[in-house]
Design a protein around this motif. Structure first.
Motif, PDB file in Angstrom:
ATOM      1  N   SER A 195       0.839  -1.197   0.000  1.00 51.21           N
ATOM      2  CA  SER A 195       0.000   0.000   0.000  1.00 51.21           C
ATOM      3  C   SER A 195       0.874   1.247   0.000  1.00 51.21           C
ATOM      4  O   SER A 195       1.999   1.237   0.519  1.00 51.21           O
ATOM      5  N   LEU A 196       0.359   2.325  -0.572  1.00 48.07           N
ATOM      6  CA  LEU A 196       1.002   3.631  -0.509  1.00 48.07           C
ATOM      7  C   LEU A 196       0.045   4.622   0.139  1.00 48.07           C
ATOM      8  O   LEU A 196      -1.148   4.647  -0.192  1.00 48.07           O
ATOM      9  N   ASP A 197       0.559   5.431   1.057  1.00 43.78           N
ATOM     10  CA  ASP A 197      -0.219   6.470   1.721  1.00 43.78           C
ATOM     11  C   ASP A 197       0.134   7.828   1.128  1.00 43.78           C
ATOM     12  O   ASP A 197       1.319   8.174   1.017  1.00 43.78           O
ATOM     13  N   LEU A 198      -0.880   8.601   0.767  1.00 42.09           N
ATOM     14  CA  LEU A 198      -0.706   9.944   0.213  1.00 42.09           C
ATOM     15  C   LEU A 198      -1.413  10.970   1.090  1.00 42.09           C
ATOM     16  O   LEU A 198      -2.376  10.647   1.785  1.00 42.09           O
ATOM     17  N   ILE A 199      -0.933  12.211   1.039  1.00 39.81           N
ATOM     18  CA  ILE A 199      -1.575  13.339   1.715  1.00 39.81           C
ATOM     19  C   ILE A 199      -1.812  14.426   0.677  1.00 39.81           C
ATOM     20  O   ILE A 199      -0.915  14.741  -0.113  1.00 39.81           O
ATOM     21  N   TYR A 200      -3.015  14.997   0.674  1.00 38.10           N
ATOM     22  CA  TYR A 200      -3.291  16.106  -0.241  1.00 38.10           C
ATOM     23  C   TYR A 200      -3.726  17.338   0.548  1.00 38.10           C
ATOM     24  O   TYR A 200      -4.207  17.237   1.678  1.00 38.10           O
ATOM     25  N   GLY A 201      -3.519  18.505  -0.069  1.00 34.29           N
ATOM     26  CA  GLY A 201      -3.905  19.761   0.570  1.00 34.29           C
ATOM     27  C   GLY A 201      -2.784  20.469   1.294  1.00 34.29           C
ATOM     28  O   GLY A 201      -3.025  21.445   2.016  1.00 34.29           O
ATOM     29  N   ASP A 215      -1.216  -2.439  -4.504  1.00 32.55           N
ATOM     30  CA  ASP A 215      -2.529  -3.074  -4.363  1.00 32.55           C
ATOM     31  C   ASP A 215      -3.548  -2.139  -3.726  1.00 32.55           C
ATOM     32  O   ASP A 215      -4.753  -2.333  -3.874  1.00 32.55           O
ATOM     33  N   HIS A 216      -3.053  -1.127  -3.035  1.00 31.70           N
ATOM     34  CA  HIS A 216      -3.908  -0.307  -2.183  1.00 31.70           C
ATOM     35  C   HIS A 216      -3.314   1.094  -2.122  1.00 31.70           C
ATOM     36  O   HIS A 216      -2.091   1.264  -2.076  1.00 31.70           O
ATOM     37  N   ILE A 217      -4.178   2.098  -2.128  1.00 32.74           N
ATOM     38  CA  ILE A 217      -3.740   3.489  -1.985  1.00 32.74           C
ATOM     39  C   ILE A 217      -4.658   4.185  -0.976  1.00 32.74           C
ATOM     40  O   ILE A 217      -5.893   4.084  -1.068  1.00 32.74           O
ATOM     41  N   SER A 218      -4.057   4.861  -0.013  1.00 32.80           N
ATOM     42  CA  SER A 218      -4.793   5.718   0.912  1.00 32.80           C
ATOM     43  C   SER A 218      -4.485   7.160   0.568  1.00 32.80           C
ATOM     44  O   SER A 218      -3.329   7.492   0.254  1.00 32.80           O
ATOM     45  N   ALA A 219      -5.489   8.024   0.608  1.00 39.31           N
ATOM     46  CA  ALA A 219      -5.294   9.450   0.337  1.00 39.31           C
ATOM     47  C   ALA A 219      -6.041  10.243   1.403  1.00 39.31           C
ATOM     48  O   ALA A 219      -7.267  10.180   1.475  1.00 39.31           O
ATOM     49  N   LEU A 249     -10.430  14.595  -7.807  1.00 40.73           N
ATOM     50  CA  LEU A 249      -9.415  14.171  -8.773  1.00 40.73           C
ATOM     51  C   LEU A 249      -8.891  12.784  -8.419  1.00 40.73           C
ATOM     52  O   LEU A 249      -8.716  11.928  -9.298  1.00 40.73           O
ATOM     53  N   ALA A 250      -8.645  12.552  -7.128  1.00 39.72           N
ATOM     54  CA  ALA A 250      -8.185  11.223  -6.706  1.00 39.72           C
ATOM     55  C   ALA A 250      -9.209  10.158  -7.067  1.00 39.72           C
ATOM     56  O   ALA A 250      -8.851   9.090  -7.596  1.00 39.72           O
ATOM     57  N   GLU A 251     -10.468  10.423  -6.800  1.00 38.96           N
ATOM     58  CA  GLU A 251     -11.509   9.448  -7.128  1.00 38.96           C
ATOM     59  C   GLU A 251     -11.528   9.152  -8.628  1.00 38.96           C
ATOM     60  O   GLU A 251     -11.611   7.986  -9.043  1.00 38.96           O
ATOM     61  N   ARG A 252     -11.425  10.189  -9.451  1.00 38.74           N
ATOM     62  CA  ARG A 252     -11.444   9.975 -10.910  1.00 38.74           C
ATOM     63  C   ARG A 252     -10.233   9.172 -11.357  1.00 38.74           C
ATOM     64  O   ARG A 252     -10.369   8.203 -12.123  1.00 38.74           O
ATOM     65  N   GLU A 253      -9.040   9.584 -10.926  1.00 34.65           N
ATOM     66  CA  GLU A 253      -7.818   8.941 -11.400  1.00 34.65           C
ATOM     67  C   GLU A 253      -7.705   7.496 -10.895  1.00 34.65           C
ATOM     68  O   GLU A 253      -7.320   6.583 -11.639  1.00 34.65           O
ATOM     69  N   LEU A 254      -8.026   7.282  -9.649  1.00 34.21           N
ATOM     70  CA  LEU A 254      -7.890   5.946  -9.083  1.00 34.21           C
ATOM     71  C   LEU A 254      -8.949   5.000  -9.649  1.00 34.21           C
ATOM     72  O   LEU A 254      -8.660   3.830  -9.949  1.00 34.21           O
ATOM     73  N   THR A 255     -10.147   5.499  -9.815  1.00 34.67           N
ATOM     74  CA  THR A 255     -11.206   4.666 -10.400  1.00 34.67           C
ATOM     75  C   THR A 255     -10.875   4.300 -11.839  1.00 34.67           C
ATOM     76  O   THR A 255     -11.052   3.147 -12.271  1.00 34.67           O
ATOM     77  N   ALA A 256     -10.350   5.267 -12.581  1.00 38.89           N
ATOM     78  CA  ALA A 256      -9.978   4.991 -13.976  1.00 38.89           C
ATOM     79  C   ALA A 256      -8.882   3.937 -14.069  1.00 38.89           C
ATOM     80  O   ALA A 256      -8.806   3.191 -15.051  1.00 38.89           O
ATOM     81  N   ALA A 257      -8.046   3.856 -13.025  1.00 39.33           N
ATOM     82  CA  ALA A 257      -6.950   2.875 -13.005  1.00 39.33           C
ATOM     83  C   ALA A 257      -7.390   1.522 -12.458  1.00 39.33           C
ATOM     84  O   ALA A 257      -6.564   0.603 -12.350  1.00 39.33           O
ATOM     85  N   GLY A 258      -8.662   1.387 -12.098  1.00 36.14           N
ATOM     86  CA  GLY A 258      -9.176   0.102 -11.640  1.00 36.14           C
ATOM     87  C   GLY A 258      -9.319  -0.051 -10.149  1.00 36.14           C
ATOM     88  O   GLY A 258      -9.743  -1.110  -9.669  1.00 36.14           O
ATOM     89  N   TYR A 259      -8.995   1.000  -9.376  1.00 37.59           N
ATOM     90  CA  TYR A 259      -9.147   0.946  -7.922  1.00 37.59           C
ATOM     91  C   TYR A 259     -10.569   1.351  -7.549  1.00 37.59           C
ATOM     92  O   TYR A 259     -11.215   2.126  -8.254  1.00 37.59           O
TER      93      TYR A 259
END
Length: 404
Positions: free
Chosen positions: A190-196, A218-222, A256-266
């Motif tokens: 998994s990778l953890d991201l911070i935005y803002g 396999d997993h991304i947290s934002a 943006l995260a929802e769009r990009e991650l969903t488009a990538a199959g997450y």
């Protein structure tokens, strides 16, 4: 583990729990959390209960060399307090920076859990890691020691954003470590991201998302950046050095995260968490959101068993001293009322993609549903309430409408 505690009542010296809390033990999923409170440096935004080597020195109880021994002593206390040995569905090692401890010590802790509790077949065993604090050789030791999952704190792939966050790794190090973890035999990464972050543009955030996706975890947290009182970042905001995160900017970056991650199959299975498939969902965290049982080990660690929540003393020296003296390290606890448990269930389960059973709501909550649905914040599916995408952005407000 956050560094501030809620108000509570003193915990018993021996750590004993009310009989009612133990009544359903083993019928609910059970997990073990280990908090490792050590960091090389303190990140300016972090409010977790962590300490640098300079702050702790080498006094008894503060040394990394003996930390796992203290943690195992609390495992022994858990066996005594629980009275029976429920099957462990998940183990999660968080921090702090767990991989500042030798990988062999983390593996020794997992072995100690298995020596004292039955571990479920296929149990999830996770450690968090700063990408700079672990090597491929360390990951091989972790895999051989039973770890099935590692979560790397990436935060950003943009140098000036990492600088504001006081993160010390190079922008491409997390992606390199995802590949190293796979070679080492770690099953889930998994990778953890911070935005803002102040000064982070929408383009910067897009670059970070693209970098994370390029590693194929396999997993991304934002998570949205939160300015916590008492942190260096809060002081900078107060002095006008950096601005507070802007709500509209945070919303744009979440979408943006929802769009990009969903488009990538997450797929988002919780407001801030996306998994490539159902198997990649973090089972330990799902236990928190479902209100399962878990025992938290370490300074400041929180536990929950059967509606009783307690938290340990914060400082590593105080933690070790209590265990050395044959006492529980628990500082305070709260016995949740029926109303409090109801509120928490609505708050937490509604965050997940499985949603909340409609019959959990009281009359007040049910009356609020039609209006929230009309406003496009909720939808009903097979007698369950689910947040819409707009509802995820306003999840706290939706929860208040359902429980107030």
């Amino acid at each position: 583990m956050p560094s501030t505690f809620p108000p509570g009542e003193p915990s018993p010296v021996d750590g004993q729990l009310p009989p009612a809390a133990l009544a359903g033990l083993g019928k609910r999923p059970f997990g073990i959390y280990l908090h490792v409170p050590f960091c090389r440096t303190r990140c300016g935004y972090c409010d977790f209960n962590t300490y640098t080597a300079a702050e702790l020195g080498s006094e008894p109880g503060a040394s990394r060399d003996t930390y796992i021994d203290a943690a195992i002593a609390e495992l022994d206390l858990a066996v005594t307090v629980l009275g029976e040995r429920p099957q462990v569905e998940s183990i999660f090692v968080g921090g702090g920076t767990p991989t500042l401890l030798p990988a062999a010590d983390l593996a020794r802790f997992v072995q100690a859990v298995g020596d004292r509790f039955p571990i479920a077949p296929g149990a999830e065993v996770t450690t968090e890691s700063n990408p700079e604090s672990v090597t491929e050789a360390d990951l091989e030791v972790l895999a051989a020691g039973g770890f099935t999952r590692v979560s790397f704190g990436m935060q950003s792939a943009v140098s000036h954003v990492l600088q504001v966050l006081d993160r010390t790794h190079t922008p491409d190090r997390p992606q390199q470590m995802v590949a190293a973890a796979r070679r080492a035999g770690i099953d889930q990464v998994s990778l953890d991201l911070i935005y803002g972050t102040p000064s982070e543009s929408l383009e910067d955030w897009s670059r970070s998302l693209a970098a994370a996706l390029s590693a194929e975890p396999d997993h991304i947290s934002a998570y949205a950046l939160i300015v916590e009182e008492g942190t260096a970042l809060a002081a900078q905001v107060r002095r006008g050095i950096v601005p507070m995160p802007d709500d509209d900017d945070l919303a744009d970056k979440y979408l943006l995260a929802e769009r990009e991650l969903t488009a990538a199959g997450y797929r988002a299975y919780e407001i801030s968490n996306w998994a490539i498939d159902e198997r990649a969902r973090c089972r330990h965290n799902l236990g928190y959101w479902r209100g399962d049982d878990w025992w938290g080990i370490g300074p400041g660690a929180h536990s929950h068993v059967g509606g009783v929540r307690w938290w340990n003393v914060k400082h590593p020296r105080a933690y070790a001293a209590r265990l050395d003296g044959g006492r529980s390290p628990a500082f305070e606890r709260e016995v949740l009322t029926r109303a409090e448990r109801h509120t928490e269930r609505v708050l937490l389960e509604l965050r997940t993609s499985d949603g909340l059973p409609l019959d959990v709501l009281n009359d007040r909550g049910r009356r609020a549903v039609p209006e929230l649905t009309r406003r496009g914040l909720l939808r009903e599916e097979q007698q369950r309430l689910l947040l819409t995408l707009d509802g995820r952005l306003l999840a706290d407000a939706v929860t208040r409408e359902l429980v107030d």
